[in-house]
Enzyme design. Sequence first.
Site, mmCIF file in Angstrom:
data_model
loop_
_atom_site.group_PDB
_atom_site.id
_atom_site.type_symbol
_atom_site.label_atom_id
_atom_site.label_comp_id
_atom_site.label_asym_id
_atom_site.label_seq_id
_atom_site.Cartn_x
_atom_site.Cartn_y
_atom_site.Cartn_z
ATOM 1 N N ASP A 1 0.853 -1.186 0.000
ATOM 2 C CA ASP A 1 0.000 0.000 0.000
ATOM 3 C C ASP A 1 0.895 1.244 0.000
ATOM 4 O OD1 ASP A 1 -2.386 1.578 0.432
ATOM 5 O OD2 ASP A 1 -1.722 1.780 2.501
ATOM 6 N N ASP B 1 -1.634 -0.566 5.991
ATOM 7 C CA ASP B 1 -1.866 -0.041 7.341
ATOM 8 C C ASP B 1 -3.308 0.354 7.606
ATOM 9 O OD1 ASP B 1 -2.020 2.298 5.763
ATOM 10 O OD2 ASP B 1 -1.390 3.515 7.477
ATOM 11 N N ASP C 1 -7.168 -2.000 3.670
ATOM 12 C CA ASP C 1 -6.208 -3.060 3.338
ATOM 13 C C ASP C 1 -6.572 -4.398 3.978
ATOM 14 O OD1 ASP C 1 -4.517 -1.261 1.920
ATOM 15 O OD2 ASP C 1 -3.699 -0.546 3.821
#
Length: 682
Positions: free
Chosen positions: A386, A570, A574
């Site tokens: 990410d 995080d 996700d």
Amino acid sequence: MNHSHSHSGHGVAADNLPHAHRSAEDTPVYMGLPDERFLRPRFWVALALSLPVLVLAMGEMIWPHFFHRISPRLSGMLQLLLTTPVFFWSGLPFIRRWWKSVVERDTNMFTLTVTGTGAAYIYSTVAVLLSHRFPDVFHGPHGVPLYFEATAVTTTIVLLGQIIEQRAHARTDLAIRALMNLTPKVAHRVAADGLETEVPVAEVRIADVLRVRPGETIPVDGVLLTGVTSIDESMLTGESLPVEKSAGGKVSAGTLNTTGSFTFRAEKIGRDTLLAQIVRLVEQAQDSEAPIARVADRVSAIFIPIVLGLSALTFLAWAVFGPDPGWIYGLINAVAVLIIACPCALGLATPVALVTGIGRGAQAGVLVKDAAALERLSGSHTLLIDKTGTLTTGRPRVVHVSPASGLSEEQLLTLAAAAESPSEHPLARSIVAAAAERGLALPPVTEFSAEPGFGVRANVDGKPIVIGRAASDIGAFATHTLVSVTVDGRAAGTLALADTLKPTTPAAIRELQRLGLRVIMVTGDREQTARAIAADLGLDAYHAAVTPARKQELVRDYRAKDGGVVFAGDGLNDAPALAAADVGIAMGTGTDVAMHSAGLVLVQGDLAALVRAVHLSRATLRNIKQNLFWAFAYNLAGLPLAAGVLFPFTGWLLSPMFAGAAMSLSSITVIANALRLRSVRL
């Protein structure tokens, strides 16, 4: 292997119950074993009973003067009484799993464990009750050798290992509960006459008009009717900047209203909201997770037929060619083959290495929640990562100040920060923080007003100042957020804000690629920003404007193509991808949901710790393979001796002292090798 799965936190389907009389907690939930709450009391009973068995078995060697007073028969009877509940009650889940593996011809570690412990228990019981029927050659100074401690200790060790695995497997239930807590419990419903009432979210219906005030969480999905606001949608997109919304804009359950008050029409409620879909994605990812490919299981599939074949061959050889009574010699030596194959060291090989590796990881800022994830990380080839909060800090910072002629950078920043100082908007906080970093003193502010979607107005030192968004899709600032500043009706300059890379990110990415991982960025941000960051870091590929569901799809696509896939992120958005990946890695600075969904957590949220995690996982797997080699090497060396191959030449049969020493030595070797992980360089 066929392992039945269910989430302990979500009930157990009736059609999954193998036997109607079993309680819900006795139902297999993972690896064919029941919930760890069901295994825990069995472990404590096994531990309490195994320790005295071990003392009785080894006491003659440790404290001969005291144990010499206990007759071999009394010692044997005590060991039988203590071991029986360990084998039949504490080890009952393993016996069930062993029977299933026999019926389905699906050999695994349980097949080897119960075959060995069962042979040791049955042989030792016969040796206690019918020792007078054993040939003289089997009688030592302490009577016929017994192996009750092998049964009790192995059962206890394997129980402990399974409890640790059960706890790791249950981590996704915590993620799901955390997701469910994101929506508010009540909503403010507005009637046709304008009267506002507070109702439970469960009572909200499609087409209801609801009001949301600043600082409140949106209860259901819908379309904005009146008002202008900024919505923090980071839980869905991962992006740190709030999104401006006006009439006709879509809003989602669980997102945070940061500024204005507004009304919206409910369009999706309950299980149909976007947040509920994310919950389902996390659940499905856990349910569809492939069983762990266990090294011990794969080796056992080859080892078990060899051991069983050698045991049968031993019996036949002694029955046909051995001295009278041949079948007694054959039976005892055939059982000795099964006992020496009992996987004491094998039971220790993986758990001890993993526990030591977990402790070393904690020292290096890598929190291992799922021991199997540490094992799988070593064989992974692709890292999906990410952007916001993982590669970048996750907070916008002022990266460029462009004053108009007649003003310095400090003057422009001072005026802008002073005007924004009363505001709680994330961009405002970033501008004020930039002024503080430069040590600028802010003059007093009067007549402050904020217009959601348009910006702020204020008087600073008697000058009217207006701050608002400027176009950021041109030139060098295509990937930045631009803020325009107007003083006394004239353009005073612009401030460029961007989510900057963490200082350790570039070096960490280069090292991960050197270690053989393909690093691919997956972000909800726009194409221009993603392309610029991917080029800056030299990433292997990137995917922009990705939804939570699409992130999970990408994980599955790369798994199908490349095998082992690691996902690092995080945010709440996700969570589905973290749960679906072979290894999910969350930043310790991220959301609770992400950390619950991941197998590993990087405590400082620093990618340098991810590099250390890869080194640790490879060192741990190398250690496990070494341990398995030694565990099987001792077993294989002892098998011919147990079969009695030296008897025709020396008249020597397997000594109980040798069997005990070989088992102890193999276990000590495995433990000593695993402890080397404590000092491994990461």
